[in-house]
Design a protein around this motif. Sequence first.
Motif, short mmCIF file in Angstrom:
data_model
loop_
_atom_site.label_atom_id
_atom_site.label_comp_id
_atom_site.label_asym_id
_atom_site.label_seq_id
_atom_site.Cartn_x
_atom_site.Cartn_y
_atom_site.Cartn_z
N THR A 20 0.84 -1.24 0.16
CA THR A 20 -0.16 0.09 0.15
C THR A 20 0.97 1.27 0.22
OG1 THR A 20 -0.07 -0.13 2.41
CG2 THR A 20 -1.89 -1.03 1.07
N ASN A 21 0.14 2.48 -0.08
CA ASN A 21 1.13 3.57 0.03
C ASN A 21 1.72 3.73 1.11
OD1 ASN A 21 -0.18 4.04 -2.62
ND2 ASN A 21 -1.65 5.51 -1.78
N PRO A 22 2.84 4.14 1.06
CA PRO A 22 3.42 4.27 2.42
C PRO A 22 3.37 5.72 2.89
CG PRO A 22 5.11 4.50 0.80
CD PRO A 22 3.91 4.38 -0.08
N THR A 23 2.28 6.22 2.90
CA THR A 23 1.91 7.49 3.44
C THR A 23 0.88 7.38 4.67
OG1 THR A 23 0.28 7.63 1.70
CG2 THR A 23 2.44 8.57 1.21
N VAL A 24 0.50 8.56 5.01
CA VAL A 24 -0.50 8.62 6.17
C VAL A 24 -1.85 8.12 5.94
CG1 VAL A 24 -1.59 9.74 7.90
CG2 VAL A 24 0.90 10.42 7.31
N ARG A 25 -2.32 6.81 6.54
CA ARG A 25 -3.58 6.35 6.18
C ARG A 25 -4.55 5.71 7.13
NH1 ARG A 25 -1.90 0.41 3.94
NH2 ARG A 25 -1.07 -0.30 5.90
N ARG A 278 15.53 7.71 -2.15
CA ARG A 278 15.97 6.31 -2.55
C ARG A 278 15.43 5.29 -1.65
NH1 ARG A 278 19.77 6.21 -6.51
NH2 ARG A 278 20.29 4.27 -5.85
N VAL A 279 15.30 5.58 -0.27
CA VAL A 279 14.99 4.43 0.67
C VAL A 279 13.60 5.02 1.43
CG1 VAL A 279 15.38 2.95 2.41
CG2 VAL A 279 17.28 3.65 0.56
N THR A 280 12.37 4.32 1.77
CA THR A 280 11.37 4.66 2.47
C THR A 280 11.15 3.44 3.39
OG1 THR A 280 9.72 4.34 0.94
CG2 THR A 280 10.85 6.69 1.02
N LEU A 281 10.90 3.73 4.41
CA LEU A 281 10.56 2.46 5.34
C LEU A 281 9.37 3.05 6.17
CD1 LEU A 281 10.68 -0.30 6.11
CD2 LEU A 281 12.38 0.30 7.80
N ASN A 282 8.26 2.38 6.41
CA ASN A 282 6.93 2.85 7.02
C ASN A 282 6.49 1.83 7.87
OD1 ASN A 282 6.40 5.80 5.64
ND2 ASN A 282 6.96 4.27 4.23
N THR A 283 6.41 2.14 9.40
CA THR A 283 6.10 0.98 9.94
C THR A 283 5.15 1.48 11.08
OG1 THR A 283 8.00 1.30 11.91
CG2 THR A 283 8.28 -0.31 10.02
N GLY A 307 7.89 -0.59 2.55
CA GLY A 307 9.18 0.08 2.28
C GLY A 307 9.42 -0.11 0.72
N GLN A 308 10.40 0.63 0.24
CA GLN A 308 10.77 0.79 -1.05
C GLN A 308 12.50 1.29 -1.06
OE1 GLN A 308 8.45 2.07 -4.36
NE2 GLN A 308 10.16 3.56 -4.97
N ILE A 319 8.95 -4.07 -0.18
CA ILE A 319 8.75 -5.00 0.88
C ILE A 319 7.46 -4.51 1.73
CG2 ILE A 319 10.26 -4.23 2.53
CD1 ILE A 319 10.72 -7.02 3.41
N GLU A 320 6.62 -5.70 1.87
CA GLU A 320 5.25 -5.25 2.77
C GLU A 320 5.04 -6.18 3.86
OE1 GLU A 320 1.36 -5.88 3.79
OE2 GLU A 320 2.53 -7.22 2.40
N GLY A 321 4.57 -5.77 5.07
CA GLY A 321 4.24 -6.95 5.80
C GLY A 321 2.91 -6.24 6.85
N HIS A 322 2.20 -7.48 7.39
CA HIS A 322 0.94 -7.22 7.78
C HIS A 322 0.37 -7.96 8.67
CE1 HIS A 322 -0.04 -9.15 4.34
NE2 HIS A 322 -0.87 -9.89 5.14
#
Length: 428
Positions: A20-25, A278-283, A307-308, A319-322
């Motif tokens: 999903t979008n790595p933004t606020v949701r 270049r690198v984003t990681l949202n947890t 993350g990307q 990558i994605e996890g849930h």
Amino acid sequence: MTPAASQQVVKEETVEEKITNPTVRVPSGRYAKSSGHLSNVTRHYSSSHKSAKESIFPKGVENMAGGPLSDLNVNVTVRAATGVVYDDNVFLRQNDKISSFIFTQTLGINVALGDYESRSGNYLALDYSPAYTYYDVEELEGEDNFSHQLAVEAQVVTGRWTFGGSAGYAIREGTSSDLGAVEIRDRVDLTSFQAGVNAKFAYTDRTLFVFSGSYSDRDYDEFIDSQAWTTSAGILTSITPKIQAGLTGVYGQVDADERGQEDFQQVLLVMNYLATGRVTLNTSLGAEFRQLDVGNDETYFVFGLSGQWNIRDGTNFAIEGHRNIEPSAIFPGVNTILTGASAGFSQRLFERFTLGVKGGYDHVEYDIASAPGTIAADYDYFFVRPSLSYAGRWFDVELYYLFRDLTSDDNGTGFDNSQVGLQISLTF
């Protein structure tokens, strides 16, 4: 509900498509709506057999504080696509499989007003995409169908405030990519509606307040329908120029047929890492507290990760996890606990070709606390999808292979499925 309540409303997911979008949701999972570019939403629904067309790469980190007002330019995009898929197990059966070539014709139109491409200013966008799918075997006579998707999205930026909203309505007949279809082990007809609003207030250059709300309704033709409402509020602050951290609280209700209403709350810790594009990681991780009409109240551990990594020009990894809690589509009064991850890699070749591979795994556990005496077998779901695509100036071509496998504690309910497909998309 997914724990990524700190991020913005995202599109409705299939089991294969958890990125999903790595933004606020707000909480997503089964109750989600895209706030990304509507053209990407249309790509998801441009075929009723879109289990073979998931996009797993995030769209990038949103400019959290909004941006300057832009000229209200109008952009109209018309799309057409044709595709053929060979599916060796159309009804997702363990035995007595039926195979078929599946042909899909799609049209789409997107009308955007304002700063739609960068999404940093004011904009309004409307997208509509119908699709017709037909089969080539007698056993599937009468299964030919139309699918429709209508979506609208808007944003207003004024001073330190950014207001956004989105809504989507979809009719999908004979889909095998929906989460309910995988759980049911069959194709399903689904009508869905999702809507969301959000507001962001840049209190300082380093501190952001985020508010959101959403509603979703999933109506199956023959199985258990459900609705969900959520609200959330959170705060994000920049600890360093590359790291954001915050806390989000969520309140929601789920109302499913044959089970009544359940209330839930989430408390989530949010961490975002942003490294020069270049690198984003949202947890996000935390606890969900659910009050059940029948049985004991439950507490669950929930988390979300996306993350990307843009390794270099033309080379990307995502990558994605849930871990989500959602109502079952087939067992009344039963929740499903979905724990899984997916990842993908793409490499551009010779400027216009792209070689990609993506895969994912989900473990689905049934929580029978709300329906004592119900017995439901847990299952494990796996998919892998390599592809080769060519990007022309006004058209795209993609050749792909998709393998899916479901194994269950009940040995009589698993399936495996292979698809080989070719799709040609035109953009005007």
